[in-house]
Motif scaffolding. Structure first.
Motif, PDB file in Angstrom:
ATOM      1  N   GLU A   1      39.372  36.814  -4.623  1.00  0.00           N
ATOM      2  CA  GLU A   1      38.955  35.444  -4.321  1.00  0.00           C
ATOM      3  C   GLU A   1      40.190  34.588  -4.040  1.00  0.00           C
ATOM      4  OE1 GLU A   1      36.497  31.771  -6.497  1.00  0.00           O
ATOM      5  OE2 GLU A   1      36.237  33.847  -7.175  1.00  0.00           O
ATOM      6  N   TRP A   2      40.159  33.872  -2.920  1.00  0.00           N
ATOM      7  CA  TRP A   2      41.219  32.911  -2.612  1.00  0.00           C
ATOM      8  C   TRP A   2      40.794  31.595  -3.245  1.00  0.00           C
ATOM      9  CZ3 TRP A   2      43.248  31.862   3.037  1.00  0.00           C
ATOM     10  CH2 TRP A   2      44.468  31.190   2.964  1.00  0.00           C
ATOM     11  N   LEU A   3      41.295  31.336  -4.431  1.00  0.00           N
ATOM     12  CA  LEU A   3      40.797  30.237  -5.250  1.00  0.00           C
ATOM     13  C   LEU A   3      41.224  28.885  -4.705  1.00  0.00           C
ATOM     14  CD1 LEU A   3      39.093  30.232  -7.836  1.00  0.00           C
ATOM     15  CD2 LEU A   3      41.197  30.020  -9.143  1.00  0.00           C
ATOM     16  N   ALA A   4      42.468  28.784  -4.222  1.00  0.00           N
ATOM     17  CA  ALA A   4      42.963  27.507  -3.706  1.00  0.00           C
ATOM     18  C   ALA A   4      44.222  27.742  -2.894  1.00  0.00           C
ATOM     19  CB  ALA A   4      43.260  26.536  -4.851  1.00  0.00           C
ATOM     20  N   ASP A   5      44.417  26.896  -1.881  1.00  0.00           N
ATOM     21  CA  ASP A   5      45.656  26.852  -1.106  1.00  0.00           C
ATOM     22  C   ASP A   5      46.191  25.429  -1.228  1.00  0.00           C
ATOM     23  OD1 ASP A   5      46.672  26.923   2.342  1.00  0.00           O
ATOM     24  OD2 ASP A   5      47.728  27.710   0.596  1.00  0.00           O
ATOM     25  N   ILE A   6      47.253  25.267  -2.004  1.00  0.00           N
ATOM     26  CA  ILE A   6      47.765  23.945  -2.345  1.00  0.00           C
ATOM     27  C   ILE A   6      48.631  23.410  -1.213  1.00  0.00           C
ATOM     28  CG2 ILE A   6      49.138  22.650  -4.027  1.00  0.00           C
ATOM     29  CD1 ILE A   6      48.590  25.000  -5.967  1.00  0.00           C
ATOM     30  N   ALA A   7      48.462  22.145  -0.896  1.00  0.00           N
ATOM     31  CA  ALA A   7      49.311  21.484   0.105  1.00  0.00           C
ATOM     32  C   ALA A   7      50.603  21.037  -0.575  1.00  0.00           C
ATOM     33  CB  ALA A   7      48.581  20.302   0.723  1.00  0.00           C
ATOM     34  N   GLY A   8      51.337  21.997  -1.099  1.00  0.00           N
ATOM     35  CA  GLY A   8      52.560  21.699  -1.834  1.00  0.00           C
ATOM     36  C   GLY A   8      53.483  22.894  -1.804  1.00  0.00           C
ATOM     37  N   GLY A   9      54.542  22.818  -2.608  1.00  0.00           N
ATOM     38  CA  GLY A   9      55.534  23.871  -2.642  1.00  0.00           C
ATOM     39  C   GLY A   9      55.391  24.767  -3.862  1.00  0.00           C
ATOM     40  N   HIS A  10      56.413  25.576  -4.091  1.00  0.00           N
ATOM     41  CA  HIS A  10      56.370  26.587  -5.148  1.00  0.00           C
ATOM     42  C   HIS A  10      56.201  25.958  -6.526  1.00  0.00           C
ATOM     43  CE1 HIS A  10      57.039  30.659  -6.600  1.00  0.00           C
ATOM     44  NE2 HIS A  10      57.841  30.172  -7.529  1.00  0.00           N
ATOM     45  N   GLY A  11      56.802  24.788  -6.730  1.00  0.00           N
ATOM     46  CA  GLY A  11      56.757  24.157  -8.043  1.00  0.00           C
ATOM     47  C   GLY A  11      55.477  23.408  -8.331  1.00  0.00           C
ATOM     48  N   ALA A  12      54.514  23.407  -7.410  1.00  0.00           N
ATOM     49  CA  ALA A  12      53.281  22.654  -7.629  1.00  0.00           C
ATOM     50  C   ALA A  12      52.549  23.129  -8.872  1.00  0.00           C
ATOM     51  CB  ALA A  12      52.371  22.764  -6.407  1.00  0.00           C
TER      52      ALA A  12
ATOM     53  N   ARG B   1      58.710  27.628  -0.424  1.00  0.00           N
ATOM     54  CA  ARG B   1      59.974  28.057   0.184  1.00  0.00           C
ATOM     55  C   ARG B   1      60.737  29.019  -0.712  1.00  0.00           C
ATOM     56  NH1 ARG B   1      63.513  24.219   0.895  1.00  0.00           N
ATOM     57  NH2 ARG B   1      62.476  22.567  -0.279  1.00  0.00           N
ATOM     58  N   TRP B   2      60.246  29.263  -1.929  1.00  0.00           N
ATOM     59  CA  TRP B   2      60.871  30.267  -2.789  1.00  0.00           C
ATOM     60  C   TRP B   2      60.254  31.651  -2.509  1.00  0.00           C
ATOM     61  CZ3 TRP B   2      62.749  28.885  -8.316  1.00  0.00           C
ATOM     62  CH2 TRP B   2      63.469  29.967  -8.856  1.00  0.00           C
ATOM     63  N   LEU B   3      58.932  31.703  -2.443  1.00  0.00           N
ATOM     64  CA  LEU B   3      58.228  32.941  -2.114  1.00  0.00           C
ATOM     65  C   LEU B   3      57.427  32.681  -0.848  1.00  0.00           C
ATOM     66  CD1 LEU B   3      57.094  33.911  -5.722  1.00  0.00           C
ATOM     67  CD2 LEU B   3      58.998  34.861  -4.415  1.00  0.00           C
ATOM     68  N   VAL B   4      58.070  32.898   0.278  1.00  0.00           N
ATOM     69  CA  VAL B   4      57.496  32.548   1.581  1.00  0.00           C
ATOM     70  C   VAL B   4      56.141  33.241   1.730  1.00  0.00           C
ATOM     71  CG1 VAL B   4      57.861  32.607   4.074  1.00  0.00           C
ATOM     72  CG2 VAL B   4      59.814  32.298   2.518  1.00  0.00           C
ATOM     73  N   PRO B   5      55.062  32.484   1.949  1.00  0.00           N
ATOM     74  CA  PRO B   5      53.722  33.088   1.940  1.00  0.00           C
ATOM     75  C   PRO B   5      53.568  34.300   2.854  1.00  0.00           C
ATOM     76  CG  PRO B   5      53.529  30.705   1.873  1.00  0.00           C
ATOM     77  CD  PRO B   5      54.996  31.012   2.065  1.00  0.00           C
TER      78      PRO B   5
ATOM     79  N   ALA C   1      50.432  28.376  -2.123  1.00  0.00           N
ATOM     80  CA  ALA C   1      51.025  27.082  -1.776  1.00  0.00           C
ATOM     81  C   ALA C   1      51.587  27.196  -0.368  1.00  0.00           C
ATOM     82  CB  ALA C   1      52.104  26.686  -2.770  1.00  0.00           C
ATOM     83  N   ARG C   2      51.036  26.450   0.543  1.00  0.00           N
ATOM     84  CA  ARG C   2      51.379  26.653   1.959  1.00  0.00           C
ATOM     85  C   ARG C   2      52.807  26.261   2.302  1.00  0.00           C
ATOM     86  NH1 ARG C   2      46.916  22.256   3.744  1.00  0.00           N
ATOM     87  NH2 ARG C   2      45.863  23.471   2.128  1.00  0.00           N
TER      88      ARG C   2
END
Length: 348
Positions: A289-300, A269-273, A265-266
């Motif tokens: 495999e990088w399955l997905a990068d969500i345009a959201g936060g930790h709770g997504a 803010r809880w686990l800074v990438p 999740a880009r």
């Protein structure tokens, strides 16, 4: 003979399609199994033909078929390791997608780090979580209702602290000492990982004292430098969602023991990438495999999300969706996770 082989192939394909259709139309059964060796209960979701009804679990209203007879699925089990302070219900949407793909889904309640008892999060919980997952797998496989499951091809999904657990099953090793050293060096930049929900920086005159107290606790509690790991040969594929990972020996993840995928999740803010998921990807790609990068936060990846009025100010700040985040996109992420398990657990 060729015609017989052709007919057999078509029949097998038709049967496979029928099973897929049956799984997609299946209701989601719900069972709770007693934990082993003092563990908390194991929540199990599974394909069923039983009628669904509205089931209330805390603030969550879910459509489930409690204790309904299981239907044939794909014969595979996926375990889910929840995050700090978590519960099974915030992963119910992913569980439903997995059930529709034919999986039985098992979620242990991690001791001292769940919604009912959040007393010992962090490294104390991380030590015991892998064993709890393995014993949850034992509990499901021992239940006569799930006797047909293939014990050699089990999947594991973990989110946040559960992602930490998932990386351990993929062959990663970590240590409390590495946790301490990371936090001493990056306390302000990665404060939520190091401290959790106990407090936060307010950018005021008291921040210096807050940081001093945290450093004393770190030096007192996390002196153990031993590398910790866990092996369970039944786990054959792993997905780590927004994993806590700054305390890992990244070299141990360079060649994952089993197929490994990450969901990141880009705006986390809880686990800074840059301290967590990014170093893992740098270590394991292209062997993971990088399955997905969500345009959201930790709770997504909490779906359904916990109601805002059930979260404290710190948790709400760290887990709340950023402005403009499309939660409707999360179903596609769940399908991608299920698809990864399909490729690595159900295909020859």
């Amino acid at each position: 003979m060729r015609r017989l082989h052709s007919l057999a192939g078509r029949a097998a394909a038709a049967l496979g399609l029928a099973l897929c259709v049956a799984s997609a139309q299946a209701a989601m059964g719900l069972a709770e199994l007693p934990g082993r060796e003092g563990d908390g209960p194991v929540t199990v979701f599974y394909p069923s033909a039983g009628p669904e009804a509205t089931v209330q679990r805390g603030p969550f209203s879910l459509q489930l078929a409690p204790d309904a007879p299981p239907s044939p699925g794909n014969g595979r089990l996926v375990a889910i390791s929840h995050g700090s302070g978590g519960n099974p219900w915030v992963h119910a949407d992913l569980a439903r997608v997995l059930v529709q793909h034919g999986y039985v889904v098992a979620m242990p309640r991690h001791r001292g780090d769940n919604a009912l008892d959040p007393s010992t999060p962090g490294p104390q919980s991380w030590r015991q979580r892998p064993g709890e997952v393995s014993r949850a797998i034992d509990a499901v496989l021992a239940d006569p209702r799930f006797a047909a499951l293939d014990a050699r091809h089990v999947g594991l999904y973990g989110m946040s602290a559960g992602g930490h657990t998932a990386l351990v099953f993929a062959g990663g090793r970590w240590s409390p000492g590495a946790f301490r050293r990371h936090c001493e060096a990056n306390l302000e930049a990665d404060f939520a990982f190091c401290v959790g929900l106990a407090t936060r920086l307010h950018h005021d005159a008291w921040d210096g004292l807050r940081e001093w107290v945290v450093r004393q606790v770190l030096r007192l509690k996390f002196r153990d430098e031993a590398w910790l790991g866990h092996e369970d040969p039944r786990v054959a594929a792993v997905v780590a969602g927004v994993p806590a990972a700054a305390d890992f020996d990244m070299a141990s993840l360079a060649r994952p023991r089993v197929p490994l995928a990450l969901v990141t999740a880009r705006d986390d803010r809880w686990l800074v990438p840059r301290f967590h998921s990014t170093p893992v990807l740098a270590a394991c790609l292209p062997r993971c495999e990088w399955l997905a990068d969500i345009a959201g936060g930790h709770g997504a990846l909490l779906s359904p999300p916990p109601p805002a009025d059930r979260l404290g100010d710190i948790a709400l700040d760290l887990l709340g969706d950023p402005l403009g985040f499309d939660r409707g996109a999360m179903h596609g992420i769940d399908e991608a996770i299920a698809g990864f398990f399909d490729r690595h657990l159900t295909r020859p």
